[in-house]
Write a protein that holds these residues in place. Structure first.
Motif, PDB file in Angstrom:
ATOM      1  N   ARG A  45      42.636  51.481  52.755  1.00  0.00           N
ATOM      2  CA  ARG A  45      42.426  50.082  52.343  1.00  0.00           C
ATOM      3  C   ARG A  45      42.634  49.856  50.836  1.00  0.00           C
ATOM      4  O   ARG A  45      43.568  50.395  50.275  1.00  0.00           O
ATOM      5  N   SER A 176      39.495  38.330  63.887  1.00  0.00           N
ATOM      6  CA  SER A 176      40.347  38.585  62.720  1.00  0.00           C
ATOM      7  C   SER A 176      41.748  39.060  63.097  1.00  0.00           C
ATOM      8  O   SER A 176      42.710  38.695  62.451  1.00  0.00           O
ATOM      9  N   ASP A 206      29.763  37.377  62.282  1.00  0.00           N
ATOM     10  CA  ASP A 206      30.462  38.545  61.735  1.00  0.00           C
ATOM     11  C   ASP A 206      31.836  38.075  61.278  1.00  0.00           C
ATOM     12  O   ASP A 206      32.702  37.776  62.086  1.00  0.00           O
ATOM     13  N   SER A 240      33.084  42.963  55.242  1.00  0.00           N
ATOM     14  CA  SER A 240      33.482  44.262  54.680  1.00  0.00           C
ATOM     15  C   SER A 240      33.604  44.209  53.163  1.00  0.00           C
ATOM     16  O   SER A 240      33.997  43.191  52.596  1.00  0.00           O
ATOM     17  N   LYS A 243      37.925  44.995  52.563  1.00  0.00           N
ATOM     18  CA  LYS A 243      39.034  44.212  53.105  1.00  0.00           C
ATOM     19  C   LYS A 243      39.423  43.169  52.041  1.00  0.00           C
ATOM     20  O   LYS A 243      39.890  43.556  50.987  1.00  0.00           O
TER      21      LYS A 243
HETATM   22  C1  PLP Z   1      37.033  44.911  60.277  1.00  0.00           C
HETATM   23  C2  PLP Z   1      36.013  44.270  61.102  1.00  0.00           C
HETATM   24  C3  PLP Z   1      34.828  44.954  61.425  1.00  0.00           C
HETATM   25  C4  PLP Z   1      34.581  46.365  61.011  1.00  0.00           C
HETATM   26  O1  PLP Z   1      34.523  46.462  59.607  1.00  0.00           O
HETATM   27  P1  PLP Z   1      34.690  47.882  58.892  1.00  0.00           P
HETATM   28  O2  PLP Z   1      34.626  47.544  57.441  1.00  0.00           O
HETATM   29  O3  PLP Z   1      36.011  48.419  59.313  1.00  0.00           O
HETATM   30  O4  PLP Z   1      33.569  48.741  59.331  1.00  0.00           O
HETATM   31  C5  PLP Z   1      33.896  44.282  62.199  1.00  0.00           C
HETATM   32  N1  PLP Z   1      34.108  43.023  62.622  1.00  0.00           N
HETATM   33  C6  PLP Z   1      35.232  42.333  62.323  1.00  0.00           C
HETATM   34  C7  PLP Z   1      35.403  40.943  62.830  1.00  0.00           C
HETATM   35  C8  PLP Z   1      36.219  42.938  61.549  1.00  0.00           C
HETATM   36  O5  PLP Z   1      37.337  42.262  61.238  1.00  0.00           O
END
Ligand code: PLP
Length: 417
Positions: A45, A176, A206, A240, A243
């Motif tokens: 990343r 996502s 989330d 995150s 990201k």
């Molecule tokens: C990427 C993602 C996760 C997991 O996040 P990590 O940082 O990879 O542990 C959980 N939920 C959603 C919607 C995501 O896009």
């Protein structure tokens, strides 16, 4: 073939030296990410800004006040270092940080809905690469998944009808890495928040990537910000650190103080917490966000995402001749328009205009695939491996993330014949 004794000895010594060197070198090495996926999960990343690296070194090489309150001389809270800044940026009351967003989701579910039902739309039962699947996470958190609605359409009345005495949580998961188009309906955060207040059941969102700023100011597509989601009434939001935030691997939970306190008191929190080095990096990155005007120049992830095509064309002009020459007789090299993607599941359908080196092997018919694989392996075998992508019988190096042009050119001589 007969080998003379001195030749054999020299070869033997070289092999031994190589084997010894390999014993002492790390298997984790830097690579050139020319895949065209900027936030590439398999390639680690986001790259961190210099300020974050300095902070990590300081934290790693010193004793710190990680969990020590300098005023009272008593035990402190490691979340205290970040909480104020994150709350200011997101409008949340409280915040806590764990190992990654998967951990954040697990911890929230386990804290607020242990042995209870979690209501979620069938359109949001996400699988993120690497086996993060909402139904499995629910199980691991000891929650019962209560799926409602249909894949394409879920209504507020579906949520309302599913609520019962066993309901622990209303949940929304940002889809996502995919999009459902056509005859669709999903329920907004604000409507869900209203329902959750009426029924006295917490509502968690989330966000996955979760940006702290509106990316449209960098000519990037819109991704909901954490602040928007809090403003729309989510009680807790998870996202995150590595990201669209551009920081180290971490999972951030923000929202209502009372709920954050519960999360922090879950014994699992201790197992999922971040170390001082991650915390130092995250603090430095969050600090960069306090000066939004300079964000693009200071955050490598954002600089790459927002890199203008003209800048990428300049890189192409610098490398095309050398790569062409090195592959003369083996492959044809041209500069081509291509598309990069943000990566790590964020906005999968929004591609960014870019330029790449397009390498077409000069192989006999029927042997192109083989030649392509050998070529791509030769680039991966360089001291700093070059990772591209293969499509339509060609090897493509998207130049969006190439910054160290000299380093890239300097090792071309080592390319296997
Ligand atoms: C990427 C993602 C996760 C997991 O996040 P990590 O940082 O990879 O542990 C959980 N939920 C959603 C919607 C995501 O896009």
């Amino acid at each position: 073939m007969w080998v003379s004794e001195p030749d054999f000895l020299e070869e033997f010594c070289q092999q031994v030296a190589k084997a010894i060197e390999a014993q002492f070198s790390s298997t984790l090495i830097p690579v050139f990410n020319l895949t065209g996926t900027v936030i590439h999960t398999n390639l680690g990343r986001s790259s961190l800004p210099a300020e974050a690296v300095d902070s990590m070194v300081t934290a790693a090489t010193h004793a710190t006040n990680l969990e020590y309150d300098l005023l009272s001389g008593k035990r402190g809270d490691r979340d205290s270092h970040l909480e104020r800044a994150i709350c200011e940026m997101t409008g949340a009351e409280a915040a806590t940080v764990v190992n990654n967003n998967a951990a954040a989701v697990l911890l929230v579910l386990n804290t607020l809905a242990l042995n209870k039902e979690v209501i979620i739309s069938r359109g949001e039962l996400v699988e993120i690469g690497g086996a993060f699947r909402i139904p499995d996470v629910m199980e691991s958190a000891y929650c019962t998944l209560r799926e409602i609605g249909t894949t394409n359409r879920t209504h507020l009345k579906d949520y309302a009808a599913a609520i019962n005495s066993d309901t622990g949580l209303l949940m929304k998961v940002h889809t996502s890495n995919y999009e459902i188009r056509g005859f669709t309906n999903s329920v907004s955060e604000s409507d869900l928040s209203e329902l959750s207040k009426e029924k006295g059941i917490p509502f968690v969102s989330d966000l996955g990537s979760g940006s702290l700023v509106d990316l449209r100011q960098f000519n990037l597509p819109y991704e909901p910000t954490v602040k928007d989601t809090i403003d729309m009434g989510a009680d807790l939001v998870t996202f995150s650190g590595d990201k669209l935030l551009g920081g180290p691997q971490a999972g951030i939970i923000v929202g209502k103080r009372e709920l954050i306190e519960k999360v922090k008191n879950n014994p699992l929190k201790r197992a999922l917490r971040v170390d001082k080095i991650t915390l130092a990096a995250l603090l430095a990155v969050i600090n960069i966000y306090k000066d939004p005007d300079r964000l693009e120049s200071r955050l490598p992830m954002l600089a790459d995402l927002a890199r203008p095509v003209a800048g990428i064309e300049e890189v192409a002009a610098k490398v095309i001749a050398a790569v062409s020459e090195r592959l003369a007789g083996r492959a044809l090299v041209t500069v081509q328009a291509c598309k990069s993607q943000i990566g790590s599941g964020a906005l999968p359908l929004d591609l960014m205009e870019s330029r790449g080196l397009c390498i077409t092997p000069l192989a006999e018919k029927g042997k192109t695939d083989d030649a392509l694989q050998r070529l791509s392996l030769a680039f991966r075998a360089l001291p700093k491996p070059v990772i591209g992508r293969i499509s339509d019988g060609r090897l493509l190096f998207d130049l969006r993330c190439l910054r160290d042009v000299d380093g890239f050119l300097g090792q071309l001589d080592s390319l296997a014949g």
